[in-house]
Motif scaffolding. Sequence first.
Motif, PDB file in Angstrom:
ATOM      1  N   THR A 144      13.528  17.743  50.169  1.00 43.86           N
ATOM      2  CA  THR A 144      12.198  17.232  49.843  1.00 43.86           C
ATOM      3  C   THR A 144      11.205  17.591  50.945  1.00 43.86           C
ATOM      4  N   SER A 145       9.960  17.765  50.552  1.00 44.65           N
ATOM      5  CA  SER A 145       8.909  18.081  51.517  1.00 44.65           C
ATOM      6  C   SER A 145       8.364  16.807  52.144  1.00 44.65           C
ATOM      7  N   THR A 146       7.584  16.966  53.199  1.00 44.13           N
ATOM      8  CA  THR A 146       6.949  15.807  53.844  1.00 44.13           C
ATOM      9  C   THR A 146       6.050  15.076  52.860  1.00 44.13           C
ATOM     10  N   GLU A 147       5.295  15.817  52.072  1.00 47.09           N
ATOM     11  CA  GLU A 147       4.391  15.170  51.116  1.00 47.09           C
ATOM     12  C   GLU A 147       5.162  14.422  50.034  1.00 47.09           C
ATOM     13  N   GLU A 148       6.267  14.976  49.578  1.00 45.67           N
ATOM     14  CA  GLU A 148       7.070  14.278  48.579  1.00 45.67           C
ATOM     15  C   GLU A 148       7.658  12.993  49.144  1.00 45.67           C
ATOM     16  N   ARG A 149       8.115  13.030  50.404  1.00 49.59           N
ATOM     17  CA  ARG A 149       8.635  11.810  51.025  1.00 49.59           C
ATOM     18  C   ARG A 149       7.529  10.775  51.211  1.00 49.59           C
TER      19      ARG A 149
END
Length: 435
Positions: free
Chosen positions: A139-144
């Motif tokens: 997962t990406s930072t934005e998704e987290r």
Amino acid sequence: MTVKIGGACSRTLLTIAATLAFVAAARADETTPPRYEMYFSPALDAESGARLVSSAVTGTGAGAARLFRPLGPGPGGAAARMTRTLVWDAPMAWWFGVALHESFGHGGRGREFHTSPGVHLGSPWGGRNSYASFNLAGTSTEERLYLYAGGVEANTLAATLLERRAVEGVRMRPIELLYLASNRLVASDYVLRTTPNPGREPGRFYAEYSGGGDVANYLGLLHELHGAGSGITPASADATIDREYRHLRRQAYWNLLDPGVWWALASAMRLSVSGDDTAPLPLPRAGRFRVLPALSSEWTPSGGETSLEWIMAPAIAGQAPPAAAPTQTPTDVAARPRTFSIVARRGAGPSGAFGALGAAAEDIVSTGRVTFGGAAETWHDPRNGLGGGARLRARLTSGPLRGLYFDLGAKSQGYWIGQPATPGPYAAFGLLFMP
């Protein structure tokens, strides 16, 4: 990597919500018909949960009202209802909010990003013993960031939908009113009560961050998305973290000023004393319309923001017609305009200021057999620039499929509360049970 996010509910909640809604709908008192709704999106997201769990709360309130109605409006009945409100309604209303928070807030975003979410539901009378867990590999930072903010996002959306329902004139019982208030208060409670100040108590803040606390992780991921690293250590927190935390505190107080919260709490006490079928406190009017300003705060990928939504509905909506008035068919009632609202949002984050303007309408246009409503919002933020989205809803108002509705929407890159994180088209369907 699997992580836990503190807060609550199991996969069985969806079944429980549907069962309670249908049972209560079949046995509810005809003089105060409740409102039930089921909504299904591909990820069973925040809006699915907001509408499904509200139906479970309505069913619970209808059942309690039937049990307590024989006690009457006297002192004995008032004492029994007040005890029920304090011992049962209040903790259960908060518990339903936690269930929404974990299963459809964190869980909905988890399903959207394919993180195999799991949830654990604690007791309504317990402490912070509920949580959601995810596999964050890939997962990406934005998704987290969306994942950690998703719980409060679901509570905020649910509170706004319930305030629209109140303005529409739909009858609510004490547990529903307390559920409205508890959903709105979640954002303030997380920031003002459960999250230590990173500037004054960096060690405790780091422990909250390591333990999966929503606010601490949201701030760390916000710092990472707009800078480098989380900015959080056991000994100190980055100045940006401290500044954004202070922003969230100010916005949490704005959230506390929401008139709908105090109307709901006062109305719940009134109904507890006078009887579950008593009318709540009247809402203000502007000409032919009932109105209510809704104040809220949201945690977005650009930073914290505050919102002001002006909700209005025709004053006759949801009220029984006078005895002398012509009898209206169910289709007539179902086709009435329900609510219309406009919203303005404003925030600031590590990369600068951002904002949005939008509108929403329930059943604003009718063709006789079908009503149309929808929502639209346009925004500007430092990361994505100008963007927007729109959603159209069509609902059948007659025939064997009366109450069935379909949503079709599309959005650009950017944050829109309760909507998919990724740009593009999306769809959902629901079923509304109303008089």
